[in-house]
Design an enzyme around this catalytic site. Structure first.
Site, short mmCIF file in Angstrom:
data_model
loop_
_atom_site.label_atom_id
_atom_site.label_comp_id
_atom_site.label_asym_id
_atom_site.label_seq_id
_atom_site.Cartn_x
_atom_site.Cartn_y
_atom_site.Cartn_z
N HIS A 1 0.83 -1.21 0.00
CA HIS A 1 0.00 0.00 0.00
C HIS A 1 0.86 1.25 0.00
O HIS A 1 0.39 2.33 0.34
CB HIS A 1 -0.97 0.00 1.18
CG HIS A 1 -1.62 -1.33 1.40
ND1 HIS A 1 -1.12 -2.27 2.26
CD2 HIS A 1 -2.71 -1.88 0.82
CE1 HIS A 1 -1.87 -3.36 2.22
NE2 HIS A 1 -2.84 -3.16 1.36
S1 FES Z 1 1.77 -0.54 3.29
FE1 FES Z 1 0.21 -1.97 3.73
S2 FES Z 1 1.33 -3.70 4.39
FE2 FES Z 1 2.88 -2.23 4.00
#
Ligand code: FES
Length: 160
Positions: free
Chosen positions: A118
């Site tokens: 993410h």
């Molecule tokens: S940014 Fe979501 S698990 Fe690393």
């Protein structure tokens, strides 16, 4: 240690004599990947001046033993030890060198770690950047030096 002791989380001894500057070694402790990075002077320099961009630059949150509550988040500035698991949802971030245009992190990227799941970013001390999904810095496990080139992961003088 026996298999049973291992599964319960026995400390892991690591020889870092052969770890060249700029390289990372991963060992397993309690079923988790633990990174050992031998940072270069450039990597240490990259930690300076990032405060305004980081969520917890002074490591106020309890994500490390007291001896790692400093700018470099380690006992010795050169040797960084951290659990290689993103504090968002547990993906494995990867090390990304400075610049690294292919990473999409921009030409000004000073080097650090990127979580592809993410998009959380961390500096070379595992400090998370602001406004990213990961809420905290990467965790530094208890550890200590047994000698100049041998580390014990999972145990420190306080818990030994
Ligand atoms: S940014 Fe979501 S698990 Fe690393």
């Amino acid at each position: 240690p026996s298999e049973r002791a291992r599964s319960l989380g026995a400390a892991v001894e690591v020889d870092i004599a052969g770890l060249p500057p700029g390289s990372m070694l991963t060992v397993e402790w309690r079923g988790k990947p633990v990174w050992i990075v031998r940072r270069t002077p450039e990597m240490l320099q990259s930690l300076q001046g990032l405060e305004a961009q980081l969520a917890d630059p002074a490591s106020a949150k309890d994500q490390q033993p007291d001896y790692a509550r400093n700018t470099h988040r380690s006992i010795q500035p050169e040797v960084f030890v951290a659990i290689g698991i993103c504090t968002h949802l547990g993906c494995s971030p990867t090390a990304v060198a400075p610049g690294a245009p292919q990473s999409g992190l921009g030409a000004g990227w000073p080097g650090g770690f990127f979580c592809p799941c993410h998009g959380s970013t961390f500096d070379n001390a595992g400090r998370v950047y602001r406004n990213k999904p990961a809420p905290t810095n990467l965790e530094v496990p208890p550890h200590r030096f047994l000698s100049a080139t041998r580390l014990l992961i999972g145990e420190d003088s306080a818990s030994a």
